[in-house]
Write a protein that holds these residues in place. Structure first.
Motif, PDB file in Angstrom:
ATOM      1  N   SER A  51       0.815  -1.247   0.058  1.00 58.09           N
ATOM      2  CA  SER A  51      -0.048  -0.104  -0.055  1.00 58.09           C
ATOM      3  C   SER A  51       0.746   1.233  -0.015  1.00 58.09           C
ATOM      4  O   SER A  51       2.134   1.097   0.082  1.00 58.09           O
ATOM      5  N   GLU A  52       0.426   2.404  -0.009  1.00 60.96           N
ATOM      6  CA  GLU A  52       1.110   3.569  -0.324  1.00 60.96           C
ATOM      7  C   GLU A  52       1.864   3.966   1.199  1.00 60.96           C
ATOM      8  O   GLU A  52       1.605   3.708   2.257  1.00 60.96           O
ATOM      9  N   VAL A  53       3.103   4.328   0.582  1.00 59.73           N
ATOM     10  CA  VAL A  53       4.068   4.774   1.643  1.00 59.73           C
ATOM     11  C   VAL A  53       4.412   6.194   1.270  1.00 59.73           C
ATOM     12  O   VAL A  53       4.906   6.526   0.070  1.00 59.73           O
ATOM     13  N   ALA A  54       4.477   7.026   2.302  1.00 59.35           N
ATOM     14  CA  ALA A  54       4.991   8.562   2.076  1.00 59.35           C
ATOM     15  C   ALA A  54       6.118   8.663   2.483  1.00 59.35           C
ATOM     16  O   ALA A  54       6.519   8.298   3.775  1.00 59.35           O
ATOM     17  N   VAL A  55       7.023   9.138   1.857  1.00 58.88           N
ATOM     18  CA  VAL A  55       8.592   9.249   2.090  1.00 58.88           C
ATOM     19  C   VAL A  55       9.069  10.900   2.099  1.00 58.88           C
ATOM     20  O   VAL A  55       8.898  11.386   1.166  1.00 58.88           O
ATOM     21  N   PRO A  56       9.611  11.410   2.991  1.00 61.81           N
ATOM     22  CA  PRO A  56       9.979  12.910   3.298  1.00 61.81           C
ATOM     23  C   PRO A  56      11.453  12.841   2.602  1.00 61.81           C
ATOM     24  O   PRO A  56      12.123  12.128   2.649  1.00 61.81           O
ATOM     25  N   ALA A  57      11.556  14.020   1.795  1.00 63.38           N
ATOM     26  CA  ALA A  57      12.756  14.543   1.286  1.00 63.38           C
ATOM     27  C   ALA A  57      12.938  16.154   1.483  1.00 63.38           C
ATOM     28  O   ALA A  57      11.675  16.660   1.669  1.00 63.38           O
ATOM     29  N   SER A  58      13.933  16.473   1.214  1.00 66.41           N
ATOM     30  CA  SER A  58      14.145  17.983   1.460  1.00 66.41           C
ATOM     31  C   SER A  58      15.500  18.032   0.488  1.00 66.41           C
ATOM     32  O   SER A  58      16.341  17.452   0.399  1.00 66.41           O
ATOM     33  N   PHE A  59      15.563  19.604   0.247  1.00 68.34           N
ATOM     34  CA  PHE A  59      16.764  20.012  -0.703  1.00 68.34           C
ATOM     35  C   PHE A  59      16.730  21.534  -0.876  1.00 68.34           C
ATOM     36  O   PHE A  59      15.432  22.367  -0.633  1.00 68.34           O
ATOM     37  N   ARG A  60      17.962  22.187  -0.909  1.00 64.73           N
ATOM     38  CA  ARG A  60      17.900  23.682  -1.152  1.00 64.73           C
ATOM     39  C   ARG A  60      18.564  23.671  -2.607  1.00 64.73           C
ATOM     40  O   ARG A  60      19.296  23.167  -3.151  1.00 64.73           O
ATOM     41  N   MET A  61      17.930  24.934  -3.103  1.00 60.70           N
ATOM     42  CA  MET A  61      18.155  25.219  -4.726  1.00 60.70           C
ATOM     43  C   MET A  61      18.613  26.691  -4.824  1.00 60.70           C
ATOM     44  O   MET A  61      17.619  27.306  -4.166  1.00 60.70           O
ATOM     45  N   ALA A  62      19.531  26.925  -5.100  1.00 59.85           N
ATOM     46  CA  ALA A  62      19.893  28.234  -5.620  1.00 59.85           C
ATOM     47  C   ALA A  62      20.082  28.469  -7.112  1.00 59.85           C
ATOM     48  O   ALA A  62      20.709  27.792  -7.925  1.00 59.85           O
ATOM     49  N   THR A  63      19.332  29.715  -7.608  1.00 58.29           N
ATOM     50  CA  THR A  63      19.407  30.201  -9.000  1.00 58.29           C
ATOM     51  C   THR A  63      18.891  31.497  -9.022  1.00 58.29           C
ATOM     52  O   THR A  63      18.096  31.874  -8.193  1.00 58.29           O
TER      53      THR A  63
END
Length: 253
Positions: A51-63
């Motif tokens: 069944s569905e699994v929610a996975v956290p992610a994060s990042f920084r973007m510079a532009t």
């Protein structure tokens, strides 16, 4: 929290809203964009059942360019061969001029995305963004994320209660998620630990290790010495997540 944007990232083809761009060396910036602080599931394996699994992610973007739809994703071989999932991404959390922090949730669901069992194992992590007016930027982050099939264990210890010094028979079964059938199936020939926790104790101790038969069935015997709880524990491997059974308490008289 800002407005969330949904989109699907697909295996075997470019993302639905991105222009496919070949991966570049880890840590490199291309097209005036750099991605840093990339993290997926806190660095822990992603374990998926049926069944569905929610996975956290994060990042920084510079532009300094005008952009839309930034995200991190998983791939093998090249950035076009991706693991099927849906993405929910936050709005920009400003961390400086032209610098944004993003929180992302990756949704994996074998029922929705027709996941193959062969997709269990190691994946690479990349980040990308689409530019307003066309084009995009993809950055291989040099990270590895393991995606694993969930395992399950059952247990039964008998007889209950039992006289001290008599034999306790502990049985159980180990199964593993089959992403293709969307069901759990026997996971045979696994080495599983039998663990015991005395009444009033706070931790388990491994008593012995037992191989499951070809059908995933577990069976062993132990001598009854004191009241306590019995359980099975499996520590997983490169394609399968760890699991422990519920506890079965046996009173020794």
């Amino acid at each position: 929290m800002g407005k969330k944007v949904w989109r699907a990232v697909v295996a075997g083809g470019a993302a639905a809203v991105f222009t496919g761009v070949a991966a570049v060396p880890a840590g490199a910036a291309e097209g005036g964009v750099s991605f840093t602080r990339v993290q997926v599931n806190g660095g822990k394996p992603i374990v998926i059942g049926v069944s569905e699994v929610a996975v956290p992610a994060s990042f920084r973007m510079a532009t300094t360019r005008k952009w839309k739809w930034p995200a991190v994703f998983l791939y093998r071989g090249n950035t076009v061969d991706r693991l099927w999932h849906a993405i929910e991404t936050s709005d920009c959390h400003e961390a400086g001029s032209g610098v944004c922090d993003f929180n992302e949730t990756m949704y994996f669901d074998p029922r929705e995305w027709d996941m193959s069992n062969s997709e269990a194992g190691a994946w690479k992590v990349a980040a990308e963004v689409s530019f307003e007016g066309g084009g995009g930027d993809t950055d291989d982050k040099g990270l590895t994320a393991y995606v694993k099939r969930n395992s399950r264990l059952s247990v039964n210890a008998a007889p209950e209660p039992v006289s001290k010094g008599k034999t306790i028979t502990v049985t159980g079964k180990i199964t593993r998620a089959n992403w293709e059938t969307k069901k759990y199936a026997p996971y045979g020939s696994r080495l599983v630990s039998l663990q015991f926790k005395p009444g009033g104790a706070t931790s388990y101790t491994t008593v012995k290790k037992v191989h499951a038969n070809g059908s995933g069935a577990l069976r062993t015997t132990v001598k009854a010495s004191e009241t306590g709880a019995w359980r099975w524990a499996y520590y997983g491997n490169a394609t399968t997540g760890p699991s422990t059974s519920a506890a079965d308490n046996v009173v020794v008289r």
